[in-house]
Design an enzyme around this catalytic site. Structure first.
Site: not given
Length: 364
Positions: A100, A206
């Site tokens: 990410c 997350c």
């Protein structure tokens, strides 16, 4: 590192204490114009919840800085979640935060915020503000080149998570938490009038709340082929049944439901649907191979580097020798055996500087 002209800067803001206090640190450092921003990466999870976004927005309003929200759900699903599921289906243990940072947060997200600022006339065409996050890391210049450096607070250092950043963007990266010690931060926050009680600091992926295997089954049609299978020892002797290989990772001890323990996962064979276990002394390798490497040192020619390596986030560093190739791969020789988990990252250090790293593809 040369003094930067502290003009405009974008701050990736989650609403937690690290990125929240980064506002104060940037102001104290003399940055003239700060733009706060967050991204929605997945619906229905805490990290992208209205609560978190509202907290981030409130922090910005309190400091009189604009706040932007970027919808990254489509890109995040295609690039990060898709890769995560594919790797697990293939018996690997990926680190989506690393991917990410490389492909979303420091690049796509930055460009998306830039587009909003340009549309609103907050920046000029071709203007490139700096980019700050709450990561515990530093940027250092050595012999005319920029490197990622460990944070002053070694217990919170996140340089491992940043090793895949494109080298050419390091010049715009700012890490206000790089010289901060976490133990002092809450007292500073209270003194500044900030409250972070409502936003719990996340230590997990997350976009998943619950077991990784359950998430994969719910989000991947190909996971239908993941069935119960055999658990064997390294000689191939049957020891029990597993509930699906996607629920296991190399080095795992808990959740095996085997007698006469302790047992540790030695290998996950997705093709044969087998989880191989062994004793503690049977764990570890003294060499492994990485692929898709990213280097901050010269990577054009094949070369050998003596350094230290971290094979998993927050793991201890091991002395090693790296034999680099020209194809993004490298062979790593360890001075002592350690547990190697394919899919995880190996990050190389020398004198607190990140030399580079790559994805572990096999143990030898």
């Amino acid at each position: 590192m040369k003094q930067r002209e502290k003009g405009k800067i974008i701050l990736a803001l989650s609403g937690g204490i690290d990125s929240g206090m980064s506002i104060r640190k940037l102001k104290e450092a003399g940055w003239k114009e700060i733009f706060g921003a967050n991204h929605i990466v997945c619906r229905g999870v805490k990290s992208s919840s209205p609560e978190v976004l509202k907290k981030a927005e409130s922090l910005c309003l309190g400091e009189n800085i604009p706040f932007y929200v970027i919808d990254a759900v489509k890109e995040f699903r295609e690039i990060i979640i898709g890769d995560f599921i594919e790797k697990y289906i293939n018996g690997l243990t990926p680190n989506p935060c690393v991917i990410c940072n490389e492909n979303i947060k420091f690049t796509w997200f930055y460009d998306a915020v830039l587009a909003k600022l340009l549309t609103e006339g907050k920046i000029e065409k071709d203007e490139k503000p700096f980019f700050a996050t709450g990561h515990y890391a530093q940027i250092e210049e050595k012999e005319g080149k920029l490197f990622i450096k460990k944070a002053a607070d070694r217990t919170k250092d996140q340089s491992y998570m940043l090793y895949r950043l494109p080298r050419e963007i390091l010049g715009r990266c700012v890490f206000p938490m790089g010289t901060v010690y976490k133990k002092d931060l809450m007292a500073e926050a209270k003194e500044a009038g900030y409250s972070f009680d409502s936003v719990k600091e996340s230590q997990d992926i997350c976009f998943i709340e619950g077991e990784y295997g359950d998430f994969i089954k719910q989000n991947s049609p190909s996971s239908s082929k993941v069935k119960q299978g055999n658990i064997t020892d390294i000689e191939g002797n049957f020891l029990g049944k597993h509930k699906g290989y996607i629920y296991y990772t190399v080095g795992q001890r808990k959740g095996l439901s085997l007698g006469n323990g302790p047992w540790y996962v030695i290998a996950v064979d997705s093709k044969k649907n087998i989880v191989v276990v062994g004793r503690d002394f049977q764990q570890g390798q003294d060499k492994f191979v990485i692929e898709k490497s990213n280097w901050f040192v010269d990577s054009h020619a094949s070369s050998s580097i003596e350094c230290k390596v971290m094979v998993r986030y927050n793991s201890s560093e091991k002395l090693c020798r790296v034999e680099k190739g020209n194809d993004g791969m490298a062979l790593v020789f360890l001075e002592e055996k350690t547990v190697i988990t394919p899919g995880q990252s190996a990050v190389f250090y020398k004198d607190d500087l990140v030399l580079g790293g790559g994805i572990i593809c096999r143990s030898s």
